[in-house]
Design a protein around this motif. Structure first.
Motif, PDB file in Angstrom:
ATOM      1  N   GLU A   2       0.880  -1.466  -0.240  1.00 41.16           N
ATOM      2  CA  GLU A   2       0.129   0.239  -0.126  1.00 41.16           C
ATOM      3  C   GLU A   2       1.182   1.419  -0.093  1.00 41.16           C
ATOM      4  O   GLU A   2       0.168   1.920  -0.641  1.00 41.16           O
ATOM      5  CB  GLU A   2      -0.316  -0.086   1.045  1.00 41.16           C
ATOM      6  CG  GLU A   2      -1.909   1.461   1.308  1.00 41.16           C
ATOM      7  CD  GLU A   2      -2.947   1.264   0.310  1.00 41.16           C
ATOM      8  OE1 GLU A   2      -3.427   2.206   0.049  1.00 41.16           O
ATOM      9  OE2 GLU A   2      -2.928   0.339  -0.405  1.00 41.16           O
ATOM     10  N   GLN A   6       1.569   4.147  -2.993  1.00 39.87           N
ATOM     11  CA  GLN A   6       0.916   5.615  -2.564  1.00 39.87           C
ATOM     12  C   GLN A   6       2.337   6.873  -3.192  1.00 39.87           C
ATOM     13  O   GLN A   6       2.300   7.638  -3.725  1.00 39.87           O
ATOM     14  CB  GLN A   6       0.601   5.834  -1.449  1.00 39.87           C
ATOM     15  CG  GLN A   6      -0.420   5.626  -1.204  1.00 39.87           C
ATOM     16  CD  GLN A   6      -0.748   5.630   0.741  1.00 39.87           C
ATOM     17  OE1 GLN A   6       0.473   5.505   1.507  1.00 39.87           O
ATOM     18  NE2 GLN A   6      -2.226   5.315   1.336  1.00 39.87           N
ATOM     19  N   ASP A  38      -0.907  14.481  -2.785  1.00 37.96           N
ATOM     20  CA  ASP A  38      -0.537  13.132  -2.227  1.00 37.96           C
ATOM     21  C   ASP A  38      -0.340  11.828  -0.508  1.00 37.96           C
ATOM     22  O   ASP A  38      -1.422  11.241  -0.512  1.00 37.96           O
ATOM     23  CB  ASP A  38      -0.137  12.298  -3.584  1.00 37.96           C
ATOM     24  CG  ASP A  38      -0.670  12.320  -5.159  1.00 37.96           C
ATOM     25  OD1 ASP A  38      -1.540  13.087  -5.058  1.00 37.96           O
ATOM     26  OD2 ASP A  38       0.099  11.865  -5.247  1.00 37.96           O
ATOM     27  N   THR A  41      -1.537  14.065   4.887  1.00 40.28           N
ATOM     28  CA  THR A  41      -2.094  12.978   6.392  1.00 40.28           C
ATOM     29  C   THR A  41      -2.984  11.651   5.751  1.00 40.28           C
ATOM     30  O   THR A  41      -3.052  11.132   6.894  1.00 40.28           O
ATOM     31  CB  THR A  41      -3.152  13.880   6.806  1.00 40.28           C
ATOM     32  OG1 THR A  41      -4.427  14.696   6.048  1.00 40.28           O
ATOM     33  CG2 THR A  41      -2.749  15.415   7.818  1.00 40.28           C
ATOM     34  N   THR A  42      -3.549  11.519   5.128  1.00 37.87           N
ATOM     35  CA  THR A  42      -4.006  10.397   5.138  1.00 37.87           C
ATOM     36  C   THR A  42      -3.016   9.560   4.795  1.00 37.87           C
ATOM     37  O   THR A  42      -3.763   8.334   4.272  1.00 37.87           O
ATOM     38  CB  THR A  42      -5.110  10.652   3.607  1.00 37.87           C
ATOM     39  OG1 THR A  42      -4.466  10.511   2.801  1.00 37.87           O
ATOM     40  CG2 THR A  42      -5.578  11.340   3.864  1.00 37.87           C
ATOM     41  N   SER A  43      -2.148   9.354   4.295  1.00 38.94           N
ATOM     42  CA  SER A  43      -1.062   8.517   4.182  1.00 38.94           C
ATOM     43  C   SER A  43      -0.384   7.874   5.183  1.00 38.94           C
ATOM     44  O   SER A  43      -0.168   8.555   6.183  1.00 38.94           O
ATOM     45  CB  SER A  43       0.601   9.195   3.186  1.00 38.94           C
ATOM     46  OG  SER A  43       1.145   9.500   3.460  1.00 38.94           O
ATOM     47  N   LEU A  44       0.480   6.626   5.044  1.00 37.78           N
ATOM     48  CA  LEU A  44       1.440   6.203   5.823  1.00 37.78           C
ATOM     49  C   LEU A  44       2.346   6.883   6.230  1.00 37.78           C
ATOM     50  O   LEU A  44       3.461   6.702   6.969  1.00 37.78           O
ATOM     51  CB  LEU A  44       1.342   5.011   5.714  1.00 37.78           C
ATOM     52  CG  LEU A  44       0.206   3.870   5.775  1.00 37.78           C
ATOM     53  CD1 LEU A  44       0.068   2.435   5.445  1.00 37.78           C
ATOM     54  CD2 LEU A  44      -0.597   4.097   7.218  1.00 37.78           C
TER      55      LEU A  44
END
Length: 113
Positions: A2, A6, A38, A41-44
């Protein structure tokens, strides 16, 4: 998997953003903005670890010819502490790279175009 997806997507978007910039400084800023959008705040990716490098963009005023391209590399660190039992360290670096052709119809640091 994942995280790598990203990072690769962010590199692709950053390369495209850099490819249509008018100057090297604008290319770097556009690439950084696209990668942050990209991987925000929504990525790992751990906060503050996203880095962007732009290569291949002309650093001096030129009219770009067909075939020229820009390469963008995006990196970040991911907290792997939940997976220590599986042999992972505390953090792992991920890297994505993408190449985009420079738009031959775009004026770059040339006046008048």
């Amino acid at each position: 998997m994942e995280v790598q997806g990203q990072i690769d997507g962010a590199a692709r978007d950053a390369a495209r953003a850099a490819s249509i910039a008018r100057s090297y400084g604008q290319a770097v800023a556009a690439a950084e903005q696209a990668a942050q959008a990209d991987l925000g705040t929504t990525s790992l990716c751990a906060p503050g670890t996203v880095a962007v490098q732009v290569a291949g963009y002309p650093a001096v005023p030129v009219v770009t010819t067909a075939g020229a391209s820009v390469t963008v590399t995006v990196t970040c660190q991911v907290d792997m502490s939940p997976f220590k039992a599986l042999g992972f360290g505390a953090a792992k670096g991920f890297t994505g790279q993408a190449v985009a052709p420079l738009d031959p119809f775009m004026c770059r640091d040339v006046f008048p175009c």
